[in-house]
Design a protein around this motif. Structure first.
Motif, mmCIF file in Angstrom:
data_model
loop_
_atom_site.group_PDB
_atom_site.id
_atom_site.type_symbol
_atom_site.label_atom_id
_atom_site.label_comp_id
_atom_site.label_asym_id
_atom_site.label_seq_id
_atom_site.Cartn_x
_atom_site.Cartn_y
_atom_site.Cartn_z
ATOM 1 N N GLY A 156 0.798 -1.227 0.000
ATOM 2 C CA GLY A 156 0.000 0.000 0.000
ATOM 3 C C GLY A 156 0.830 1.276 0.000
ATOM 4 O O GLY A 156 0.279 2.377 -0.024
ATOM 5 N N ILE A 183 0.149 3.674 -2.906
ATOM 6 C CA ILE A 183 -1.164 4.316 -2.783
ATOM 7 C C ILE A 183 -1.095 5.448 -1.761
ATOM 8 O O ILE A 183 -1.587 6.556 -2.003
ATOM 9 N N ARG A 184 -0.466 5.186 -0.620
ATOM 10 C CA ARG A 184 -0.359 6.219 0.412
ATOM 11 C C ARG A 184 0.502 7.385 -0.050
ATOM 12 O O ARG A 184 0.295 8.518 0.357
ATOM 13 N N THR A 186 -4.271 11.510 0.203
ATOM 14 C CA THR A 186 -5.668 11.156 0.416
ATOM 15 C C THR A 186 -6.483 11.443 -0.837
ATOM 16 O O THR A 186 -6.345 12.511 -1.437
ATOM 17 N N PRO A 187 -7.345 10.513 -1.262
ATOM 18 C CA PRO A 187 -8.174 10.756 -2.445
ATOM 19 C C PRO A 187 -9.115 11.942 -2.208
ATOM 20 O O PRO A 187 -9.620 12.124 -1.099
ATOM 21 N N ALA A 221 -13.055 9.976 2.097
ATOM 22 C CA ALA A 221 -11.630 9.780 1.864
ATOM 23 C C ALA A 221 -11.088 8.613 2.684
ATOM 24 O O ALA A 221 -10.286 7.818 2.187
ATOM 25 N N HIS A 222 -11.527 8.480 3.936
ATOM 26 C CA HIS A 222 -11.021 7.399 4.790
ATOM 27 C C HIS A 222 -11.425 6.029 4.234
ATOM 28 O O HIS A 222 -10.620 5.100 4.197
ATOM 29 N N ALA A 261 -12.195 5.407 1.109
ATOM 30 C CA ALA A 261 -11.484 5.218 -0.155
ATOM 31 C C ALA A 261 -10.053 4.755 0.097
ATOM 32 O O ALA A 261 -9.539 3.891 -0.624
ATOM 33 N N ASP A 262 -9.399 5.324 1.121
ATOM 34 C CA ASP A 262 -8.045 4.885 1.476
ATOM 35 C C ASP A 262 -8.018 3.391 1.779
ATOM 36 O O ASP A 262 -7.126 2.672 1.339
ATOM 37 N N GLN A 263 -9.005 2.941 2.528
ATOM 38 C CA GLN A 263 -9.057 1.524 2.895
ATOM 39 C C GLN A 263 -9.270 0.634 1.679
ATOM 40 O O GLN A 263 -8.620 -0.402 1.536
ATOM 41 N N LEU A 319 -8.566 1.326 -1.513
ATOM 42 C CA LEU A 319 -7.383 1.362 -2.376
ATOM 43 C C LEU A 319 -6.245 0.539 -1.795
ATOM 44 O O LEU A 319 -5.522 -0.143 -2.524
ATOM 45 N N GLU A 320 -6.088 0.602 -0.477
ATOM 46 C CA GLU A 320 -5.073 -0.224 0.183
ATOM 47 C C GLU A 320 -5.380 -1.709 -0.021
ATOM 48 O O GLU A 320 -4.490 -2.516 -0.322
#
Length: 93
Positions: free
Chosen positions: A43, A46-47, A51-52, A58-59, A61-63, A65-66
């Motif tokens: 990840g 991605i990080r 943040t998207p 956003a939180h 989406a982060d999860q 994408l990870e």
């Protein structure tokens, strides 16, 4: 055009049909592949993008994408293992 003529094909005068493909021809050997070292942190890329820009999501989406990066890395590792290209960290020294 009358209904009877609609289904008829035109005569093949002056036109060449499609050329047959040689599906079973010999192909050259692929080049040697480099060994594959699995990543410790799939990840990270991605990080590194930040943040998207999804207001209020956003939180989540982060999860997602990870998770997608982890699944892609797992698939790549499995394919490398199947092709006998996977290298352990201690083998690199």
């Amino acid at each position: 055009m009358s209904p009877r003529r609609r289904g008829r094909k035109k005569s093949g005068r002056g036109r060449a049909g499609p050329q047959p493909l040689e599906l079973w021809r010999a192909v050259p050997e692929p080049p040697a592949a480099d060994p594959v070292l699995p990543t410790d942190d799939p990840g990270a890329i991605i990080r590194s993008l930040g943040t998207p820009p999804l207001t209020g999501q956003a939180h989540v989406a982060d999860q997602y994408l990870e998770l997608a990066a982890r699944k892609a890395a797992a698939t790549a590792t499995a394919l490398a293992q199947a092709a006998a290209l996977l290298v352990a960290v201690d083998e690199l020294d």
